[in-house]
Scaffold this motif. Structure first.
Motif, short mmCIF file in Angstrom:
data_model
loop_
_atom_site.label_atom_id
_atom_site.label_comp_id
_atom_site.label_asym_id
_atom_site.label_seq_id
_atom_site.Cartn_x
_atom_site.Cartn_y
_atom_site.Cartn_z
N VAL A 272 -7.93 68.47 25.67
CA VAL A 272 -8.60 68.66 24.38
C VAL A 272 -9.99 69.26 24.59
CG1 VAL A 272 -9.60 67.43 22.40
CG2 VAL A 272 -7.26 66.93 23.14
N GLU A 273 -10.73 68.75 25.56
CA GLU A 273 -12.06 69.30 25.84
C GLU A 273 -11.97 70.79 26.19
OE1 GLU A 273 -13.85 67.02 28.98
OE2 GLU A 273 -13.75 65.16 27.81
N LEU A 274 -11.04 71.12 27.06
CA LEU A 274 -10.89 72.52 27.48
C LEU A 274 -10.39 73.41 26.35
CD1 LEU A 274 -9.44 71.94 31.06
CD2 LEU A 274 -11.69 72.89 30.48
N PHE A 275 -9.45 72.92 25.55
CA PHE A 275 -8.96 73.70 24.41
C PHE A 275 -10.09 73.99 23.44
CE2 PHE A 275 -4.48 71.60 24.83
CZ PHE A 275 -4.18 72.44 25.89
N GLU A 276 -10.96 73.01 23.24
CA GLU A 276 -12.09 73.22 22.33
C GLU A 276 -13.09 74.23 22.90
OE1 GLU A 276 -12.45 69.03 19.87
OE2 GLU A 276 -13.30 69.09 21.89
N LEU A 277 -13.27 74.21 24.19
CA LEU A 277 -14.22 75.13 24.82
C LEU A 277 -13.69 76.55 24.97
CD1 LEU A 277 -15.58 72.87 27.72
CD2 LEU A 277 -16.89 73.74 25.76
N HIS A 278 -12.42 76.68 25.36
CA HIS A 278 -11.88 77.99 25.74
C HIS A 278 -10.72 78.47 24.87
CE1 HIS A 278 -14.37 77.59 29.29
NE2 HIS A 278 -13.80 76.43 29.55
N GLY A 279 -10.31 77.67 23.92
CA GLY A 279 -9.13 78.01 23.12
C GLY A 279 -7.87 77.64 23.87
N PHE A 280 -6.82 77.40 23.12
CA PHE A 280 -5.57 76.97 23.73
C PHE A 280 -5.05 77.98 24.75
CE2 PHE A 280 -0.91 76.88 23.78
CZ PHE A 280 -0.71 75.58 24.22
N ASP A 281 -5.07 79.25 24.39
CA ASP A 281 -4.52 80.28 25.28
C ASP A 281 -5.40 80.52 26.51
OD1 ASP A 281 -2.29 80.70 23.68
OD2 ASP A 281 -3.34 82.17 22.43
N GLY A 282 -6.66 80.11 26.45
CA GLY A 282 -7.57 80.32 27.56
C GLY A 282 -7.55 79.23 28.61
N VAL A 283 -6.63 78.28 28.48
CA VAL A 283 -6.57 77.14 29.38
C VAL A 283 -5.20 77.07 30.04
CG1 VAL A 283 -6.70 74.60 29.49
CG2 VAL A 283 -8.20 75.86 27.94
N THR A 284 -5.20 76.82 31.34
CA THR A 284 -3.93 76.67 32.07
C THR A 284 -3.70 75.19 32.41
OG1 THR A 284 -4.96 76.86 34.26
CG2 THR A 284 -4.29 78.94 33.17
N ARG B 128 -9.54 58.88 13.45
CA ARG B 128 -9.55 60.13 12.68
C ARG B 128 -10.27 61.26 13.41
NH1 ARG B 128 -10.17 56.60 7.95
NH2 ARG B 128 -8.24 56.78 6.78
N ILE B 129 -11.30 60.93 14.13
CA ILE B 129 -12.06 61.97 14.84
C ILE B 129 -11.16 62.67 15.86
CG2 ILE B 129 -13.98 62.40 16.43
CD1 ILE B 129 -15.46 60.12 14.90
N ALA B 130 -10.43 61.91 16.65
CA ALA B 130 -9.53 62.50 17.64
C ALA B 130 -8.44 63.32 16.94
CB ALA B 130 -8.90 61.42 18.50
N GLN B 131 -7.92 62.80 15.83
CA GLN B 131 -6.87 63.53 15.11
C GLN B 131 -7.41 64.81 14.47
OE1 GLN B 131 -3.50 62.88 15.05
NE2 GLN B 131 -4.08 61.44 16.65
N ARG B 132 -8.66 64.78 14.02
CA ARG B 132 -9.27 66.01 13.48
C ARG B 132 -9.44 67.06 14.57
NH1 ARG B 132 -13.64 62.54 10.38
NH2 ARG B 132 -12.51 62.18 8.44
N ARG B 133 -9.86 66.61 15.74
CA ARG B 133 -10.01 67.55 16.87
C ARG B 133 -8.66 68.18 17.19
NH1 ARG B 133 -12.69 64.48 21.70
NH2 ARG B 133 -12.88 66.59 22.57
#
Length: 187
Positions: free
Chosen positions: A17-29, A100-105
């Motif tokens: 989740v941290e990486l997806f937020e920083l780099h986008g889903f496609d930008g993370v392996t 809710r915060i985790a679900q919003r993320r």
């Protein structure tokens, strides 16, 4: 690094989740996620079949848990089935919206990717089909339709729960969504 540390699945989920937020889903392996969690790529695949499942793990259980409750119903009929379906969906929704915060993320990440939006639609359709099939097996007329409607109302109540910080119980949100649907269909 020790060979085994507790909470591996949760650490992988948090790292993703941290990486997806920083780099986008496609930008993370998968390698990025495993490295961030202090684990190996191989360890990642012990918990998830692919990086999308970090966001959807457990969602396959939605249809199964409702179907199991339908199968265990002592009585037959649409009214009893409807009560069971919405009771179980209320419990699941209450559990999911505790944080809710985790679900919003999670929702923000899903909304950012066409692939993830499609995955979510597929998972919800699968849950609806599983519920519908269980209803049909119990002799509920239009069980397939009831399963699809129930899952859509669940999704609607879930979205409202995430958009609102009020401490409204999920069962009330789901009942409100059902009532809105009744009014719409009656119009």
């Amino acid at each position: 690094m020790p060979r085994w540390e507790p909470n591996a699945e949760e650490r992988l989920r948090a790292a993703a989740v941290e990486l997806f937020e920083l780099h986008g889903f496609d930008g993370v392996t998968v390698e990025d996620i495993a490295r961030r969690a202090g684990m190996s790529r191989r360890s990642f695949f012990r918990y998830f079949s692919d990086k999308r499942e970090v966001l959807f793990g457990g969602q396959d259980g939605l249809g199964a848990v409702v179907a199991s409750a339908i199968t265990a119903m002592p009585e037959r009929g649409s009214e009893a089935a409807s009560r069971v379906v919405f009771s179980v969906l209320s419990e699941v929704g209450e559990f999911l919206t505790v944080d809710r915060i985790a679900q919003r993320r999670r929702r923000t990440i899903i909304r950012s990717s066409a692939d993830l939006r499609e995955r979510e639609r597929t998972k919800l359709a699968s849950a609806a089909a599983t519920i519908g099939s269980a209803l049909v097996d119990r002799g509920v007329a239009q069980g397939t339709l009831l399963g699809a409607i129930a899952v859509e109302l669940f999704r609607e109540a879930y979205e409202h729960a995430l958009d609102d910080d009020a401490a409204t119980p999920f069962a009330e949100r789901l009942a409100s969504a059902r009532e809105d649907a009744r009014r719409l269909l009656g119009a």
